[in-house]
Scaffold this motif. Structure first.
Motif, PDB file in Angstrom:
ATOM      1  N   PRO A  65       6.507 -66.282 -48.157  1.00 35.67           N
ATOM      2  CA  PRO A  65       7.064 -65.371 -49.158  1.00 35.67           C
ATOM      3  C   PRO A  65       8.445 -65.836 -49.613  1.00 35.67           C
ATOM      4  O   PRO A  65       9.086 -66.665 -48.966  1.00 35.67           O
ATOM      5  CB  PRO A  65       7.159 -64.042 -48.401  1.00 35.67           C
ATOM      6  CG  PRO A  65       7.302 -64.442 -46.969  1.00 35.67           C
ATOM      7  CD  PRO A  65       6.492 -65.706 -46.817  1.00 35.67           C
ATOM      8  N   THR A 115       6.863 -60.913 -61.792  1.00 33.04           N
ATOM      9  CA  THR A 115       6.174 -60.960 -60.507  1.00 33.04           C
ATOM     10  C   THR A 115       6.305 -62.351 -59.895  1.00 33.04           C
ATOM     11  O   THR A 115       5.924 -63.341 -60.524  1.00 33.04           O
ATOM     12  CB  THR A 115       4.678 -60.612 -60.687  1.00 33.04           C
ATOM     13  OG1 THR A 115       4.588 -59.326 -61.300  1.00 33.04           O
ATOM     14  CG2 THR A 115       3.955 -60.603 -59.358  1.00 33.04           C
ATOM     15  N   THR A 172       5.067 -64.825 -56.940  1.00 30.88           N
ATOM     16  CA  THR A 172       3.904 -64.926 -56.069  1.00 30.88           C
ATOM     17  C   THR A 172       3.901 -66.243 -55.314  1.00 30.88           C
ATOM     18  O   THR A 172       3.919 -67.319 -55.941  1.00 30.88           O
ATOM     19  CB  THR A 172       2.603 -64.816 -56.892  1.00 30.88           C
ATOM     20  OG1 THR A 172       2.654 -63.622 -57.682  1.00 30.88           O
ATOM     21  CG2 THR A 172       1.385 -64.795 -55.993  1.00 30.88           C
ATOM     22  N   VAL A 202       0.683 -67.449 -48.836  1.00 33.34           N
ATOM     23  CA  VAL A 202       1.512 -66.408 -48.247  1.00 33.34           C
ATOM     24  C   VAL A 202       1.761 -66.612 -46.759  1.00 33.34           C
ATOM     25  O   VAL A 202       2.783 -66.184 -46.225  1.00 33.34           O
ATOM     26  CB  VAL A 202       0.931 -65.013 -48.548  1.00 33.34           C
ATOM     27  CG1 VAL A 202      -0.341 -64.755 -47.759  1.00 33.34           C
ATOM     28  CG2 VAL A 202       1.959 -63.942 -48.318  1.00 33.34           C
ATOM     29  N   HIS A 258       5.828 -67.476 -61.107  1.00 34.06           N
ATOM     30  CA  HIS A 258       6.515 -66.314 -61.646  1.00 34.06           C
ATOM     31  C   HIS A 258       5.810 -65.962 -62.949  1.00 34.06           C
ATOM     32  O   HIS A 258       5.627 -66.834 -63.804  1.00 34.06           O
ATOM     33  CB  HIS A 258       7.996 -66.619 -61.911  1.00 34.06           C
ATOM     34  CG  HIS A 258       8.715 -65.483 -62.563  1.00 34.06           C
ATOM     35  ND1 HIS A 258       9.003 -65.456 -63.904  1.00 34.06           N
ATOM     36  CD2 HIS A 258       9.173 -64.317 -62.059  1.00 34.06           C
ATOM     37  CE1 HIS A 258       9.629 -64.329 -64.193  1.00 34.06           C
ATOM     38  NE2 HIS A 258       9.747 -63.615 -63.096  1.00 34.06           N
TER      39      HIS A 258
END
Length: 169
Positions: A98, A107, A109, A113, A132
């Motif tokens: 993250p 946003t 991302t 993750v 983004h």
């Protein structure tokens, strides 16, 4: 003798100043650490380490401030480069994790993750590191990616060196 009387000085009721300034072209930049030492491990093991902060800075001021950051890697070599003296990019997994910091709207991302989502690197096909979408104006995103080196069983001892290249568009 004729005398002249001097008229009193008077100020103009208005005056103007010409003012200039320059608006520079905004840029989309990426900054990554110059070096990283991931540690050591035996043939057949994994070596895991973080690269350090990677930051995208978007100062374009765009109405749609979307971007994609990607990553590729070279072959890692020690010695003369025989097969036992190389580790291919595909033997190194990447996960962005993250964001550690963001600014701006839209946003943000991560490409991966967590470690379970890690992807093998390639010297040809870029792996998405971070994206983004949306938002307007300037923004930044910083993350600290992790590399997992799957050390081949036939690797010889030595310090392997290669490059990991982040880019943004």
């Amino acid at each position: 003798m004729v005398g002249f009387l001097a008229a009193p000085a008077s100020a103009a009721p208005t005056d103007t100043t010409t003012v200039t300034f320059e608006v520079e072209v905004g840029t989309l930049d990426i900054d990554a650490p110059a070096t990283a030492d991931l540690g050591s491990g035996a043939p057949g093991s994994t070596i895991t380490g973080q690269l350090g902060a990677v930051t995208v800075t978007d100062s374009r001021g765009a109405a749609d401030a979307s971007w994609v950051a990607s990553v590729t890697a070279s072959v890692f070599q020690t010695g003369g480069g025989t097969p036992a003296e190389t580790v291919l990019p595909e033997e190194i997994d990447y996960w962005s994790g993250p964001a550690t910091a963001t600014t701006g709207t839209g946003t943000f991302t991560p490409g991966q993750v967590n470690a379970a989502a890690a992807e093998p690197l390639s010297s040809v096909t870029p792996v998405t590191a971070f994206t983004h979408t949306g938002g307007t104006g300037g923004n930044t995103a910083t993350w600290n990616p992790t590399l997992i080196v799957n050390v081949p069983l036939d690797s010889i001892a030595g310090i392997y060196t290669g490059t990991v290249t982040h880019s943004v568009a």
